[in-house]
Scaffold this active site. Sequence first.
Site, PDB file in Angstrom:
ATOM      1  N   SER A  58      35.886  40.911  37.575  1.00 32.89           N
ATOM      2  CA  SER A  58      35.712  40.256  38.878  1.00 32.89           C
ATOM      3  C   SER A  58      36.491  40.884  40.022  1.00 32.89           C
ATOM      4  O   SER A  58      36.388  40.424  41.166  1.00 32.89           O
ATOM      5  CB  SER A  58      36.082  38.769  38.775  1.00 32.89           C
ATOM      6  OG  SER A  58      35.057  38.055  38.133  1.00 32.89           O
ATOM      7  N   LYS A  61      34.466  41.603  43.036  1.00 29.64           N
ATOM      8  CA  LYS A  61      34.207  40.678  44.135  1.00 29.64           C
ATOM      9  C   LYS A  61      35.005  41.014  45.399  1.00 29.64           C
ATOM     10  O   LYS A  61      34.685  40.518  46.485  1.00 29.64           O
ATOM     11  CB  LYS A  61      34.480  39.243  43.688  1.00 29.64           C
ATOM     12  CG  LYS A  61      33.537  38.766  42.581  1.00 29.64           C
ATOM     13  CD  LYS A  61      33.767  37.302  42.238  1.00 29.64           C
ATOM     14  CE  LYS A  61      32.786  36.816  41.186  1.00 29.64           C
ATOM     15  NZ  LYS A  61      33.261  36.978  39.820  1.00 29.64           N
ATOM     16  N   SER A 117      36.481  32.602  42.032  1.00 30.28           N
ATOM     17  CA  SER A 117      35.759  33.721  41.421  1.00 30.28           C
ATOM     18  C   SER A 117      34.341  33.315  41.041  1.00 30.28           C
ATOM     19  O   SER A 117      33.823  33.690  39.986  1.00 30.28           O
ATOM     20  CB  SER A 117      36.506  34.253  40.185  1.00 30.28           C
ATOM     21  OG  SER A 117      36.137  35.579  39.899  1.00 30.28           O
TER      22      SER A 117
END
Length: 274
Positions: A58, A61, A117
Site C-alpha cells: 500500500s 497509495k 488505506s
Amino acid sequence: MRMRLGALFALILILAFPGTAVAAPAPPVSARVAYLVDATTGTIHYAKRETRRVPVASLTKVMTAYVVRRESSLDDVIRITSADVSYAASRGATTGGLRAGERLTVRALLYALLLNSGADASHALAERYGPGTRKFVAKMNAAAHRLNLRNTRYVNPDGLPASGAYSTGRDQVTLARVAMRDPVIATIAKTKARKFGRHTWHNTNELLGHGVIGLKTGYTSAAGYCLSFVATKLGHTYMGVVLGEATEARRYASARTMIDWAVGRTSAAARGKR
C-alpha cells in the site's frame, strides 16, 4: 558476519592506536530493504539493498494521492459505486468502509486512502480521474517517469498483489520527498484520526508522534510489512523506508533503529564542528 568483522576491526584499531576515533558500524535491520536519507543535507545514513526491485504493497497509495492532487479539486464530489465497494471486499483488502451511493469529497477520500488505506477509496478515485483504472495507472507510471523513479512500475492504484508491480527503497524515499512537499498530503500523513460524516478514519502508522510526521504503511504476503516514514529531529528531516519486514512490530522497530542511528550521527557531526 560483515557487521562482526567491522566491529572487530574497529576494536583492533582502538587497541593499537588508543587516540584513534573510529565510526561505529551501522546497527542491523532485519528488513529485506532499508534506506534512510537526511533530506535537509542529502546525507544517506542507511542503505540496505536500496536498489532491489520489490513489491511495496500500500505504499503504492502515496503515488495515487500524488496523482489525484494534480488531477482534482479537493471539493470535487465523487459518488461511491457498488464496484468500488466490491473491488476491495472481493480481494480481502483494507477498506474505508465506504457505501455504494454515498457522496464524498476528494478531500475526504484522500483521508480514507492514506489513513485507513482504503482500497475502495483508491478505486473510486482512479475511476474518476483516469477516467478508469487503466488510464489512472498510466498516469501513475507517467508521474514515476517524470520523477525519475527508474525502478518503479505500477499496475494498480492500491498495491494489491499483481504481476509486474515493483519499486525500490531509493525510489520510495524520492517519492516521499516529493509527496511531502504537498501541504495536503503532508497534513493527512501526520493526522492520527479524522471524522467525515458517519466515517472516522484512523491512521495505520503507529510510529506517529515524537517527531514522526508520516507517511504510509503497507502489507501483503508478498511484500511483507512495509513503512515509508518521515521524521523531524534536531532541525533535520529524515525520510526512510522499510520493505519486507516479517512482522508489524519489527517494521516499526527497524524504522526507530534507523531514525535513532541517523540522529546520533547528526549529533556527533555537530559536536565535531564545535
